[in-house]
Scaffold this active site. Structure first.
Site, mmCIF file in Angstrom:
data_model
loop_
_atom_site.group_PDB
_atom_site.id
_atom_site.type_symbol
_atom_site.label_atom_id
_atom_site.label_comp_id
_atom_site.label_asym_id
_atom_site.label_seq_id
_atom_site.Cartn_x
_atom_site.Cartn_y
_atom_site.Cartn_z
ATOM 1 N N ASP A 227 0.803 -1.273 -0.233
ATOM 2 C CA ASP A 227 -0.006 0.043 -0.097
ATOM 3 C C ASP A 227 0.923 1.252 -0.112
ATOM 4 O OD1 ASP A 227 -2.560 1.078 0.477
ATOM 5 O OD2 ASP A 227 -1.778 1.864 2.319
ATOM 6 N N GLU A 281 1.505 -0.215 -4.783
ATOM 7 C CA GLU A 281 0.603 0.504 -5.376
ATOM 8 C C GLU A 281 1.312 1.900 -5.310
ATOM 9 O OE1 GLU A 281 -3.408 2.536 -3.303
ATOM 10 O OE2 GLU A 281 -1.716 2.475 -2.086
#
Length: 584
Positions: A227, A281
């Protein structure tokens, strides 16, 4: 004809296991498994609840693995599963080695991994190590005093003239600094104030994070999605951002000087020792910097999640939309494909937990066009040069929720927008709500629609987020055995991708980039070329193939009354029709 054979096979449960076996046989020599795999993203909180508390759990996911296997899925990515106070639905982690109690136990997790392996499927987990929860023991100790050994696990600074240390803004509204009364200093949080950023400049912290990654890999995890990976390194000294930087502060947060050194260190100390895929990401980083993350020669990450396409029509404020055309759509795909180059690899997705439903965003979710446009988008997703990720429910054509009031939303981001724009008089409540109804993350997070029973078969209790009221018409029970459904079309496409290496690792070429209505491109490998054609209009369109190109075989079509004749040099496309053709 291949099309007839596919749909006959789609009625059998054995369909996907046959496809998977063939996929193993047809992978391009030397290509890693994840380049030909099809991933399915599960947002566990909203997938399937088995204990009636209104929150999805691991037992529910395990119970539905045959549903995913029947679709032809190779690997499942789950959003954060760790212990969390759930301020940001699991992206605020209080213990990296414990299971979120709402999801079950460690035994439930281990059983999920084992059941996936029985079906020759793999598991990817979400890794959130830009920040932790403020309830994590590290932060509790860090905030206790200025000389605590854990103080340097986070970023603490004195204020300036009674204000925050600098002008950094939080993605969730307000300042990115929060004053802590225990010591009078401020701590940094790019996201919610309950999500303090971890200080990667501290070697002991990095070693603890690497040990945590090994813990889950040793349990049988085959992939990790990182993330907001581009924000791990911070700019020394924390200087104020310029007015120009403030317009896109997300990019400014990705320019830390040690980012790539840390990712290379993580690869060396962890992933060099496991057969696991890493996906980043890469939120905020400019597109031209993406190769630094995924060039295999640099040994950082394997795949990139970029946002250039999924947010190509989003304004910098992240809640307004701006008008875009098919040309913008296809040119963005072309740029993202090109940036991967010879040594990099992308993911491809049109929906995820942080964005609206694909059919409501890129298609047309009105009843008369929903199924046709959902199939068209499926064709695009499963024929790109990049690993496809299907978000739960997109294979059914699930749509955005009809949000009306602020109280309808659970999303912490929406509440932050309300604080930053409505409460300061920069926007009216009506303007904000009209826009976030289209862009909110909650659109993707509504419970999965299993059948037409109460709460769409998701739970016997009260669901944590409202179920979309269209579930009696859109649900898995209606679609799984219907050969004309969106689900069956996805299943056919996945099988074709598995059987056709060019659709995974072949070269990509947009053959008519100026066409404003029809998106057409080729995928080529080992002397074979396949043409993909998608009509993005609700009106019929004629598409003429490039000079010298002819249809040799129809692999699959949607919304077409009859397949084109062999040797055809043009296609009469119905509204939102899509197809894959072998050409000569």
């Amino acid at each position: 004809m291949l099309l007839k054979r596919l749909f006959a096979a789609s009625m059998m449960l054995a369909f996907s296991s046959v496809s998977s076996a063939k996929a193993e046989e047809t992978v391009k020599p030397g290509a890693p498994w994840w380049k030909s795999a099809v991933f399915y993203q599960v947002y566990p909180r909203s997938f399937k609840d088995t204990n009636g508390d209104g929150i999805g759990d691991f037992k529910g996911l395990t119970e539905k693995l045959d549903y995913l296997k029947g679709l032809g899925i190779d690997a499942v990515w789950i959003n954060p599963h760790y212990a969390s106070p759930n301020t940001d639905n699991g992206y605020d982690i209080s213990d990296y080695r414990e299971i979120m109690k709402e999801y079950g136990t460690m035994e439930d997790f281990d059983r999920l991994v084992a059941e996936l392996k029985k079906r020759s499927m793999r598991l990817m987990v979400d890794v959130v190590i830009n920040h932790s929860s403020d309830q994590h023991e590290w932060f509790k100790k860090s905030r206790a005093s200025k000389d605590n050994p854990y103080r340097d696990y986070y970023f603490w600074r004195d204020g300036k003239d009674g204000h925050a240390p600098n002008n950094y803004a939080s993605f969730f509204g307000g300042s990115a600094w929060e004053k802590d009364p225990a010591t009078g200093q401020y701590y940094l949080h790019y996201f919610g104030r309950q999500q303090p950023d971890l200080n990667w400049d501290t070697p002991k912290l990095r070693e603890e994070l690497y040990a945590m990654l090994r813990f889950w890999l040793d349990k049988g995890v085959s992939g990790m999605r990182f993330d907001t990976v581009a924000t791990y390194s911070k700019t020394p000294g924390f200087p104020d951002l310029t007015p120009e930087q403030m317009k896109n502060f997300a990019e400014a947060y990705t320019q830390g000087p040690n980012l790539h050194r840390y990712l290379q260190e993580m690869h060396e100390k962890v992933f060099d020792h496991y057969d696991a895929v890493t996906a980043g990401e890469i939120f905020g980083a400019p597109l031209d910097q993406v190769p630094l993350f995924i060039d295999s020669r640099r040994k950082e990450l394997d795949m990139a999640f970029t946002f250039d396409l999924i947010r190509y029509d989003r304004a910098l404020d992240r809640w307004h939309t701006v008008p875009r055309t098919l040309a913008d759509f296809r040119q963005t795909i072309d740029k993202v494909d090109a940036i991967a180059g010879e040594y990099g690899w992308n993911t491809f997705f049109l929906g995820n937990h942080d964005n609206p439903r694909a059919v409501s965003h890129f298609g047309d979710d009105r009843p008369q066009w929903r199924e046709a446009s959902a199939k068209a988008l499926a064709t695009v997703t499963l024929t790109q040069r990049g690993t496809p990720f299907i978000f739960q429910g997109d294979e059914l054509g699930m749509t955005n929720y009809p949000f009306k009031t602020l109280q309808d939303f659970d999303d912490i981001e929406v509440k932050g927008f309300f604080q930053d724009y409505v409460e300061t008089g920069k926007a009216t409540a009506e303007e904000l709500l009209t826009n976030v109804a289209l862009t909110s993350r909650d659109n993707a997070r509504t419970p999965f629609q299993w059948d037409d029973s109460a709460n769409a078969g998701f739970t016997t209790g009260k669901p944590w987020l409202k179920v979309n009221p269209n579930y009696p018409e859109i649900n898995a029970a209606r679609e799984v055995d219907d050969p004309k459904s969106v689900y069956s079309f996805y299943r056919g496409l996945i099988s074709i991708r598995h059987e056709t290496p060019a659709l995974s690792t072949g070269t990509y070429h947009d053959i008519d980039p100026s066409n404003a209505d029809v998106y057409a491109y080729t995928r080529s490998q080992d002397g074979e070329t396949y043409l993909v054609v998608v009509n993005f209009k609700e009106q019929p369109r004629k598409f003429t193939l490039p000079k010298g190109m002819h249809i040799a075989e129809t692999l699959i079509e949607s919304s077409s009354p009859a397949a084109p004749a062999a040797g055809a040099a043009s296609l009469e496309l119905q509204p939102w029709q899509s197809g894959i053709y072998k050409v000569r």
